[in-house]
Design a protein around this motif. Structure first.
Motif, PDB file in Angstrom:
ATOM      1  N   ASP A   1      -3.347  17.464  -1.561  1.00 45.27           N
ATOM      2  CA  ASP A   1      -2.307  18.581  -0.869  1.00 45.27           C
ATOM      3  C   ASP A   1      -1.047  18.142  -0.739  1.00 45.27           C
ATOM      4  OD1 ASP A   1      -1.445  20.471   0.534  1.00 45.27           O
ATOM      5  OD2 ASP A   1      -3.350  20.666   2.229  1.00 45.27           O
ATOM      6  N   PRO A   2       0.070  18.631  -1.238  1.00 47.33           N
ATOM      7  CA  PRO A   2       1.387  18.096  -1.460  1.00 47.33           C
ATOM      8  C   PRO A   2       1.964  18.539  -0.133  1.00 47.33           C
ATOM      9  CG  PRO A   2       1.086  19.851  -2.921  1.00 47.33           C
ATOM     10  CD  PRO A   2      -0.209  19.651  -2.413  1.00 47.33           C
ATOM     11  N   THR A   3       1.323  19.449   0.654  1.00 47.42           N
ATOM     12  CA  THR A   3       1.782  19.932   2.132  1.00 47.42           C
ATOM     13  C   THR A   3       1.486  18.840   2.982  1.00 47.42           C
ATOM     14  OG1 THR A   3       0.032  21.078   2.901  1.00 47.42           O
ATOM     15  CG2 THR A   3       1.660  22.292   1.381  1.00 47.42           C
ATOM     16  N   LYS A   4       0.838  17.740   2.723  1.00 48.01           N
ATOM     17  CA  LYS A   4       0.399  16.496   3.918  1.00 48.01           C
ATOM     18  C   LYS A   4       1.406  15.211   3.495  1.00 48.01           C
ATOM     19  CE  LYS A   4      -4.161  18.233   4.434  1.00 48.01           C
ATOM     20  NZ  LYS A   4      -5.651  17.852   4.487  1.00 48.01           N
ATOM     21  N   GLN A   5       1.465  14.691   4.602  1.00 49.00           N
ATOM     22  CA  GLN A   5       2.190  13.210   4.363  1.00 49.00           C
ATOM     23  C   GLN A   5       1.461  12.410   3.498  1.00 49.00           C
ATOM     24  OE1 GLN A   5       5.086  12.944   5.846  1.00 49.00           O
ATOM     25  NE2 GLN A   5       5.513  10.874   5.733  1.00 49.00           N
ATOM     26  N   PRO A   6       2.188  11.957   2.321  1.00 51.60           N
ATOM     27  CA  PRO A   6       1.687  11.007   1.369  1.00 51.60           C
ATOM     28  C   PRO A   6       1.085   9.616   2.230  1.00 51.60           C
ATOM     29  CG  PRO A   6       3.927  11.827   0.631  1.00 51.60           C
ATOM     30  CD  PRO A   6       3.593  11.981   1.960  1.00 51.60           C
ATOM     31  N   VAL A   7       0.077   9.128   1.604  1.00 52.09           N
ATOM     32  CA  VAL A   7      -0.418   7.649   2.107  1.00 52.09           C
ATOM     33  C   VAL A   7       0.232   6.560   1.254  1.00 52.09           C
ATOM     34  CG1 VAL A   7      -2.540   6.328   2.798  1.00 52.09           C
ATOM     35  CG2 VAL A   7      -2.278   9.082   2.957  1.00 52.09           C
ATOM     36  N   MET A   8       0.881   5.574   2.075  1.00 46.03           N
ATOM     37  CA  MET A   8       1.271   4.419   1.214  1.00 46.03           C
ATOM     38  C   MET A   8       0.212   3.350   1.170  1.00 46.03           C
ATOM     39  SD  MET A   8       4.504   2.083   1.713  1.00 46.03           S
ATOM     40  CE  MET A   8       5.294   1.182   0.421  1.00 46.03           C
ATOM     41  N   LYS A   9      -0.104   2.932  -0.124  1.00 47.83           N
ATOM     42  CA  LYS A   9      -1.269   2.039  -0.158  1.00 47.83           C
ATOM     43  C   LYS A   9      -0.790   0.791  -0.934  1.00 47.83           C
ATOM     44  CE  LYS A   9      -4.575   5.913  -1.112  1.00 47.83           C
ATOM     45  NZ  LYS A   9      -5.400   6.543  -1.938  1.00 47.83           N
ATOM     46  N   TRP A  10       0.535   0.650  -1.185  1.00 53.30           N
ATOM     47  CA  TRP A  10       1.124  -0.316  -1.886  1.00 53.30           C
ATOM     48  C   TRP A  10       2.068  -1.505  -1.144  1.00 53.30           C
ATOM     49  CZ3 TRP A  10       2.186   4.685  -2.329  1.00 53.30           C
ATOM     50  CH2 TRP A  10       3.367   5.083  -2.282  1.00 53.30           C
ATOM     51  N   ARG A  11       2.184  -1.337  -0.064  1.00 50.49           N
ATOM     52  CA  ARG A  11       3.349  -2.106   0.732  1.00 50.49           C
ATOM     53  C   ARG A  11       2.938  -3.410   0.613  1.00 50.49           C
ATOM     54  NH1 ARG A  11       2.959   0.455   5.006  1.00 50.49           N
ATOM     55  NH2 ARG A  11       4.936   1.864   4.862  1.00 50.49           N
ATOM     56  N   SER A  12       1.991  -4.004   0.993  1.00 50.59           N
ATOM     57  CA  SER A  12       1.580  -5.154   0.738  1.00 50.59           C
ATOM     58  C   SER A  12       1.736  -5.675  -0.526  1.00 50.59           C
ATOM     59  CB  SER A  12       0.099  -5.656   1.494  1.00 50.59           C
ATOM     60  OG  SER A  12      -0.630  -5.107   0.887  1.00 50.59           O
ATOM     61  N   VAL A  13       1.466  -4.988  -1.396  1.00 51.71           N
ATOM     62  CA  VAL A  13       1.515  -5.519  -2.986  1.00 51.71           C
ATOM     63  C   VAL A  13       2.698  -5.656  -3.265  1.00 51.71           C
ATOM     64  CG1 VAL A  13       1.223  -4.502  -5.387  1.00 51.71           C
ATOM     65  CG2 VAL A  13      -0.823  -4.084  -3.655  1.00 51.71           C
ATOM     66  N   ALA A  14       3.768  -4.822  -3.042  1.00 55.40           N
ATOM     67  CA  ALA A  14       5.104  -5.054  -3.335  1.00 55.40           C
ATOM     68  C   ALA A  14       5.657  -6.209  -2.665  1.00 55.40           C
ATOM     69  CB  ALA A  14       5.628  -3.870  -2.870  1.00 55.40           C
ATOM     70  N   ASN A  15       5.208  -6.419  -1.393  1.00 53.94           N
ATOM     71  CA  ASN A  15       6.012  -7.832  -0.751  1.00 53.94           C
ATOM     72  C   ASN A  15       5.410  -9.068  -1.603  1.00 53.94           C
ATOM     73  OD1 ASN A  15       7.574  -6.994   1.518  1.00 53.94           O
ATOM     74  ND2 ASN A  15       5.885  -5.524   1.932  1.00 53.94           N
ATOM     75  N   LEU A  16       3.990  -9.110  -1.466  1.00 56.24           N
ATOM     76  CA  LEU A  16       3.436 -10.103  -2.158  1.00 56.24           C
ATOM     77  C   LEU A  16       3.876 -10.322  -3.750  1.00 56.24           C
ATOM     78  CD1 LEU A  16      -0.452 -10.124  -1.268  1.00 56.24           C
ATOM     79  CD2 LEU A  16       1.184 -11.922  -0.791  1.00 56.24           C
ATOM     80  N   LEU A  17       4.247  -9.371  -4.488  1.00 56.25           N
ATOM     81  CA  LEU A  17       4.582  -9.468  -5.730  1.00 56.25           C
ATOM     82  C   LEU A  17       5.998 -10.082  -5.934  1.00 56.25           C
ATOM     83  CD1 LEU A  17       4.040  -8.711  -9.074  1.00 56.25           C
ATOM     84  CD2 LEU A  17       5.140  -6.544  -8.480  1.00 56.25           C
ATOM     85  N   PHE A  18       6.861  -9.665  -5.166  1.00 56.61           N
ATOM     86  CA  PHE A  18       8.395  -9.988  -5.080  1.00 56.61           C
ATOM     87  C   PHE A  18       8.206 -11.441  -4.800  1.00 56.61           C
ATOM     88  CE2 PHE A  18       9.093  -5.872  -6.466  1.00 56.61           C
ATOM     89  CZ  PHE A  18      10.321  -6.074  -7.300  1.00 56.61           C
ATOM     90  N   ALA A  19       7.518 -11.803  -3.484  1.00 56.70           N
ATOM     91  CA  ALA A  19       7.586 -13.055  -2.874  1.00 56.70           C
ATOM     92  C   ALA A  19       6.902 -13.888  -3.581  1.00 56.70           C
ATOM     93  CB  ALA A  19       6.910 -12.874  -1.475  1.00 56.70           C
ATOM     94  N   ASN A  20       5.910 -13.844  -4.369  1.00 60.60           N
ATOM     95  CA  ASN A  20       5.312 -14.625  -5.240  1.00 60.60           C
ATOM     96  C   ASN A  20       6.291 -14.997  -6.461  1.00 60.60           C
ATOM     97  OD1 ASN A  20       3.067 -14.919  -3.754  1.00 60.60           O
ATOM     98  ND2 ASN A  20       1.744 -13.597  -5.172  1.00 60.60           N
ATOM     99  N   TRP A  21       7.143 -14.054  -6.990  1.00 63.45           N
ATOM    100  CA  TRP A  21       7.988 -14.306  -8.126  1.00 63.45           C
ATOM    101  C   TRP A  21       8.895 -15.256  -7.689  1.00 63.45           C
ATOM    102  CZ3 TRP A  21      12.999 -12.084  -8.896  1.00 63.45           C
ATOM    103  CH2 TRP A  21      13.487 -12.404 -10.146  1.00 63.45           C
ATOM    104  N   LEU A  22       9.550 -15.011  -6.492  1.00 61.26           N
ATOM    105  CA  LEU A  22      10.688 -15.814  -5.998  1.00 61.26           C
ATOM    106  C   LEU A  22      10.298 -17.114  -5.953  1.00 61.26           C
ATOM    107  CD1 LEU A  22      12.519 -13.644  -3.408  1.00 61.26           C
ATOM    108  CD2 LEU A  22      13.512 -14.362  -5.828  1.00 61.26           C
ATOM    109  N   ASN A  23       8.837 -17.493  -5.154  1.00 66.88           N
ATOM    110  CA  ASN A  23       8.392 -18.590  -4.720  1.00 66.88           C
ATOM    111  C   ASN A  23       8.013 -19.687  -6.055  1.00 66.88           C
ATOM    112  OD1 ASN A  23       7.444 -20.866  -3.146  1.00 66.88           O
ATOM    113  ND2 ASN A  23       5.798 -20.183  -2.971  1.00 66.88           N
ATOM    114  N   TYR A  24       6.923 -18.874  -6.495  1.00 60.81           N
ATOM    115  CA  TYR A  24       6.260 -19.522  -7.681  1.00 60.81           C
ATOM    116  C   TYR A  24       7.114 -19.887  -9.088  1.00 60.81           C
ATOM    117  CZ  TYR A  24       2.412 -19.455  -4.446  1.00 60.81           C
ATOM    118  OH  TYR A  24       1.650 -19.623  -3.471  1.00 60.81           O
TER     119      TYR A  24
END
Length: 315
Positions: free
Chosen positions: A269-292
């Motif tokens: 229902d596009p009248t409702k607020q979207p649900v973000m399901k990827w915030r932790s994924v994004a942070n881990l992805l970039f942190a892992n790339w930078l670190n490892y």
């Protein structure tokens, strides 16, 4: 640790309001720490939005990061003023003599064009060739990933209909991959594209490994070369919670035929607020790339790197 950005960059206020530790150029010069040097080739129309998205993630790390932005000289962006570009961006000609720990090539709104028809294609090819000897690790996003796979490995992109648009469930295709350390067995990432690269084409190239795939239409998500110096990411983990909504509302207003983003709005229902399901994924992805794959691999003196290790790109 902070992320070092140009003085007065508009993203600063947004990042500070989110408690992201940023440091302007003047303050960073007073610290006796060698930050990671990251170059971002920002091909998106509204530069400030993509800057904020990427800096938010690069700044969520214990590693100090110094960022340079460049835009293409062969095509001047139409949605970002020249004054803004002059103040915060450089050109490839101005940085080509430098060496970087990492390079990010963003997506671009040109995916429905043949690569060779893109106004700045020759310049992007020059940058990608330059990256072999001047950037230790390169992180390609969406169109940037398709462009990199095509330039380096001859893998073509293919048009899809309907558009791959929404938040898709993903899984890992290999075990114990450091880029995905800390990820759940299943995780979600946004996609927004009219084209794809196909699994069967990637599997024909011995130099490439598929790291992650999505369920359904989104297909292959993450690919790496054998030396783990090049990563190709087909989705947009860096997207804000309302980015897909903005794209959907824009296309609806323009009268375009567009489907509701999959798995994004509650009950579709596009009248409702979207649900973000990827915030932790994004942070881990970039942190892992930078670190490892950046911090753990590059030497303190970047000038010492390429004489010894440039061959790794050609494994």
């Amino acid at each position: 640790m902070p992320i070092k950005i140009p003085n007065n960059l508009p993203a600063t206020n947004i990042l500070e309001s989110e408690n992201i530790f940023v440091m302007d150029t003047d303050r960073a010069y007073k610290q006796d720490i060698r930050p990671l040097k990251i170059l971002i080739v920002n091909l998106m129309p509204v530069k400030s939005i993509t800057e904020t998205q990427l800096l938010r993630l690069l700044g969520n790390s214990p590693i100090q990061v110094e960022v340079d932005f460049i835009y293409t000289e062969s095509y001047v962006p139409q949605h970002t003023s020249q004054d803004y570009l002059t103040e915060f961006y450089g050109t490839f000609a101005e940085v080509r003599h430098k060496k970087y720990d990492g390079l990010i090539i963003t997506g671009a709104p040109v995916e429905q064009m043949d690569f060779e028809d893109v106004a700045y294609w020759d310049e992007i090819c020059e940058i990608m060739e330059w990256s072999k000897s001047h950037a230790y690790s390169t992180f390609h996003i969406c169109w940037g990933a398709q462009a990199g796979l095509y330039y380096h490995y001859g893998i073509k992109k293919h048009a899809v209909s309907p558009k791959i648009f929404g938040v898709y469930k993903h899984h890992l295709s290999v075990e114990h991959e450091k880029l995905f350390r800390g990820f759940d067995d299943e995780f979600y990432v946004p996609h927004s594209r009219h084209t794809e690269v196909r699994k069967e084409d990637i599997e024909k190239v011995e130099a490439l490994t598929i790291l992650s795939e999505a369920e359904g239409a989104a297909g292959v998500y993450a690919i790496a070369n054998l030396a783990k110096r090049q990563f190709f990411i087909t989705g947009h983990a860096e997207y804000d919670p309302l980015t897909l909504k903005g794209e959907y509302d824009r296309d609806v207003k323009a009268g375009m035929k567009i489907e509701i983003p999959q798995n994004y709005y509650p009950n579709d229902d596009p009248t409702k607020q979207p649900v973000m399901k990827w915030r932790s994924v994004a942070n881990l992805l970039f942190a892992n790339w930078l670190n490892y794959y950046v911090y753990q691999e590059t030497p303190y003196n970047l000038d010492e790197l390429y004489a010894a290790n440039d061959y790794m790109y050609y494994i």
